[in-house]
Write a protein that holds these residues in place. Structure first.
Motif, PDB file in Angstrom:
ATOM      1  N   MET B   1      -5.703 -10.078  -6.460  1.00 51.08           N
ATOM      2  CA  MET B   1      -4.492  -9.917  -5.641  1.00 51.08           C
ATOM      3  C   MET B   1      -3.397 -10.847  -6.158  1.00 51.08           C
ATOM      4  N   PRO B   2      -2.230 -10.303  -6.432  1.00 53.86           N
ATOM      5  CA  PRO B   2      -1.141 -11.172  -6.898  1.00 53.86           C
ATOM      6  C   PRO B   2      -0.541 -11.990  -5.759  1.00 53.86           C
ATOM      7  N   ILE B   3       0.096 -13.072  -6.134  1.00 52.53           N
ATOM      8  CA  ILE B   3       0.732 -13.921  -5.127  1.00 52.53           C
ATOM      9  C   ILE B   3       2.146 -13.398  -4.871  1.00 52.53           C
ATOM     10  N   TYR B   4       2.504 -13.344  -3.611  1.00 57.67           N
ATOM     11  CA  TYR B   4       3.847 -12.916  -3.242  1.00 57.67           C
ATOM     12  C   TYR B   4       4.540 -14.014  -2.458  1.00 57.67           C
ATOM     13  N   GLU B   5       5.854 -13.940  -2.489  1.00 54.53           N
ATOM     14  CA  GLU B   5       6.657 -14.863  -1.692  1.00 54.53           C
ATOM     15  C   GLU B   5       7.494 -14.039  -0.738  1.00 54.53           C
ATOM     16  N   LEU B   6       7.571 -14.521   0.490  1.00 53.69           N
ATOM     17  CA  LEU B   6       8.311 -13.774   1.509  1.00 53.69           C
ATOM     18  C   LEU B   6       9.345 -14.699   2.145  1.00 53.69           C
ATOM     19  N   PRO B   7      10.602 -14.662   1.658  1.00 55.27           N
ATOM     20  CA  PRO B   7      11.639 -15.418   2.355  1.00 55.27           C
ATOM     21  C   PRO B   7      11.995 -14.713   3.665  1.00 55.27           C
ATOM     22  N   LEU B   8      11.772 -15.409   4.759  1.00 55.82           N
ATOM     23  CA  LEU B   8      12.009 -14.828   6.089  1.00 55.82           C
ATOM     24  C   LEU B   8      13.186 -15.544   6.737  1.00 55.82           C
ATOM     25  N   LEU B   9      14.158 -14.795   7.206  1.00 53.36           N
ATOM     26  CA  LEU B   9      15.241 -15.389   7.976  1.00 53.36           C
ATOM     27  C   LEU B   9      15.086 -14.934   9.425  1.00 53.36           C
ATOM     28  N   LEU B  10      14.855 -15.876  10.306  1.00 54.01           N
ATOM     29  CA  LEU B  10      14.680 -15.543  11.728  1.00 54.01           C
ATOM     30  C   LEU B  10      15.962 -15.853  12.475  1.00 54.01           C
ATOM     31  N   ARG B  11      16.230 -15.063  13.493  1.00 53.55           N
ATOM     32  CA  ARG B  11      17.452 -15.315  14.267  1.00 53.55           C
ATOM     33  C   ARG B  11      17.287 -16.597  15.071  1.00 53.55           C
ATOM     34  N   ILE B  12      18.407 -17.148  15.541  1.00 55.09           N
ATOM     35  CA  ILE B  12      18.358 -18.406  16.273  1.00 55.09           C
ATOM     36  C   ILE B  12      17.693 -18.170  17.625  1.00 55.09           C
ATOM     37  N   MET B  13      16.617 -18.902  17.849  1.00 58.25           N
ATOM     38  CA  MET B  13      15.877 -18.766  19.112  1.00 58.25           C
ATOM     39  C   MET B  13      15.065 -20.039  19.338  1.00 58.25           C
ATOM     40  N   GLN B  60      23.879 -17.795  11.703  1.00 54.81           N
ATOM     41  CA  GLN B  60      22.926 -18.836  11.314  1.00 54.81           C
ATOM     42  C   GLN B  60      21.523 -18.241  11.379  1.00 54.81           C
ATOM     43  N   ALA B  61      20.595 -18.880  10.704  1.00 55.23           N
ATOM     44  CA  ALA B  61      19.219 -18.380  10.748  1.00 55.23           C
ATOM     45  C   ALA B  61      18.242 -19.510  10.464  1.00 55.23           C
ATOM     46  N   HIS B  62      17.010 -19.314  10.938  1.00 54.87           N
ATOM     47  CA  HIS B  62      15.917 -20.215  10.558  1.00 54.87           C
ATOM     48  C   HIS B  62      15.305 -19.669   9.284  1.00 54.87           C
ATOM     49  N   TYR B  63      15.242 -20.509   8.255  1.00 56.43           N
ATOM     50  CA  TYR B  63      14.741 -20.066   6.957  1.00 56.43           C
ATOM     51  C   TYR B  63      13.272 -20.462   6.800  1.00 56.43           C
ATOM     52  N   PHE B  64      12.447 -19.497   6.465  1.00 59.42           N
ATOM     53  CA  PHE B  64      11.033 -19.761   6.158  1.00 59.42           C
ATOM     54  C   PHE B  64      10.661 -19.050   4.872  1.00 59.42           C
TER      55      PHE B  64
END
Lengths: 142, 150
Positions: B1-13, B60-64
């Protein structure tokens, strides 16, 4: 006794010299001796061309930096602060491979919402400049 | 299985909701038979431009960033799941780059004047070969004039 020991020592010393040095060996003809020594010591030593320029490398290759889409601060250095446009290879002074990678990573960062398409983060605007767009490495196309 | 990266931007909460959203994303990965290597929190940041997603405009967003492994056939499924999530402002799935740069720098060659560059020399060679293949009219063929338009 003292004389005898001195003579013996002298004899030992000369024996050692004779065995080690070629200069005192009589049975070697001078021509052969000369040739042998010329080949050893008189030969010009190998030396690199001192006038040769050092190989030029682009800044990312030289410092061994891999552009990454999460490293927005680095990527935004290759972007215009006024239009957000990615500078070309003739301005950035990167090699073909690295320029392609930088462009790919900028596109990824923009798609992921880490970096603007037409804007540059104000915090990054005063970063040290890697190049001057007004004085490109190679002339502009226009 | 290859490695993936998932940049997630969540709304402000508030924090508990962020946790639950991340848990939702993580369980979606686990359900597809994947596993998570690492979750990075890049913090709350301004978006480069105001973004509307699911009918809500966010500035704005929470970056993960989530590093995970999953069978490649489930990637499109996962993307669909994340796109439906109303708490996620934006998400992308990129392959984790493991390649090592061992190509030598070609800047020196590129800075030379065109006829000395290797790629230009290659092009010149190709045109030379093409030119040599073309049939050329020979004046020794008995005709005293050139029969074609010049």
């Amino acid at each position: 006794m003292a004389y005898a020991s001195l003579i013996r020592n002298f004899h030992n010393f000369t024996c050692r010299v004779l065995s080690t040095s070629n200069r005192l060996v009589h049975n070697v003809s001078p021509n052969v001796w000369e040739e042998k020594h010329r080949s050893e010591s008189d030969k010009p030593t190998f030396m690199r061309n001192p006038y040769k320029y050092k190989k030029q490398e682009c800044i990312l290759c030289k410092l061994n930096i891999k552009p990454d889409y999460k490293n927005v601060r680095l990527l935004s250095q290759f972007q215009s602060r006024f239009t957000g446009r990615i500078y070309g290879r003739h301005i950035t002074g990167l090699c073909k491979n690295q320029q392609r990678k930088v462009e790919q990573e900028i596109l990824k960062a923009q798609n992921a919402g880490l970096m603007g398409y037409y804007t540059k983060d104000v915090a990054f605007c005063k970063d040290p400049k890697l190049f001057d767009p007004n004085h490109p490495f190679r002339p502009h196309k226009y | 299985m290859p490695i993936y990266e998932l940049p997630l931007l969540l709304r402000i909460m508030p924090k508990p909701e962020i946790v639950s959203t991340l848990k939702r994303a993580a369980t979606a990965i686990f359900e597809k038979g994947g596993f998570i290597r690492k979750i990075e929190n890049l913090g709350q940041k301004d978006l480069p431009a105001k973004t509307s997603s699911h009918g809500v405009v966010s500035r704005q967003a929470h970056y993960f960033v989530i590093y995970f492994d999953v069978p490649p056939k489930h990637i499109s499924n996962l993307e669909d799941i994340f796109n439906r999530d109303i708490d996620i402002v934006r998400n992308r799935i990129y392959k984790h780059d493991l390649t090592v740069n061992n190509k030598p720098c070609t800047l020196e060659d590129e800075l030379k004047p065109p006829p000395y560059r290797r790629d230009v020399q290659k092009l010149l060679k190709i045109t030379e070969r093409q030119e040599s293949r073309k049939k050329k009219f020979s004046y020794k063929s008995g005709l005293n004039y050139y029969p074609f338009q010049k």
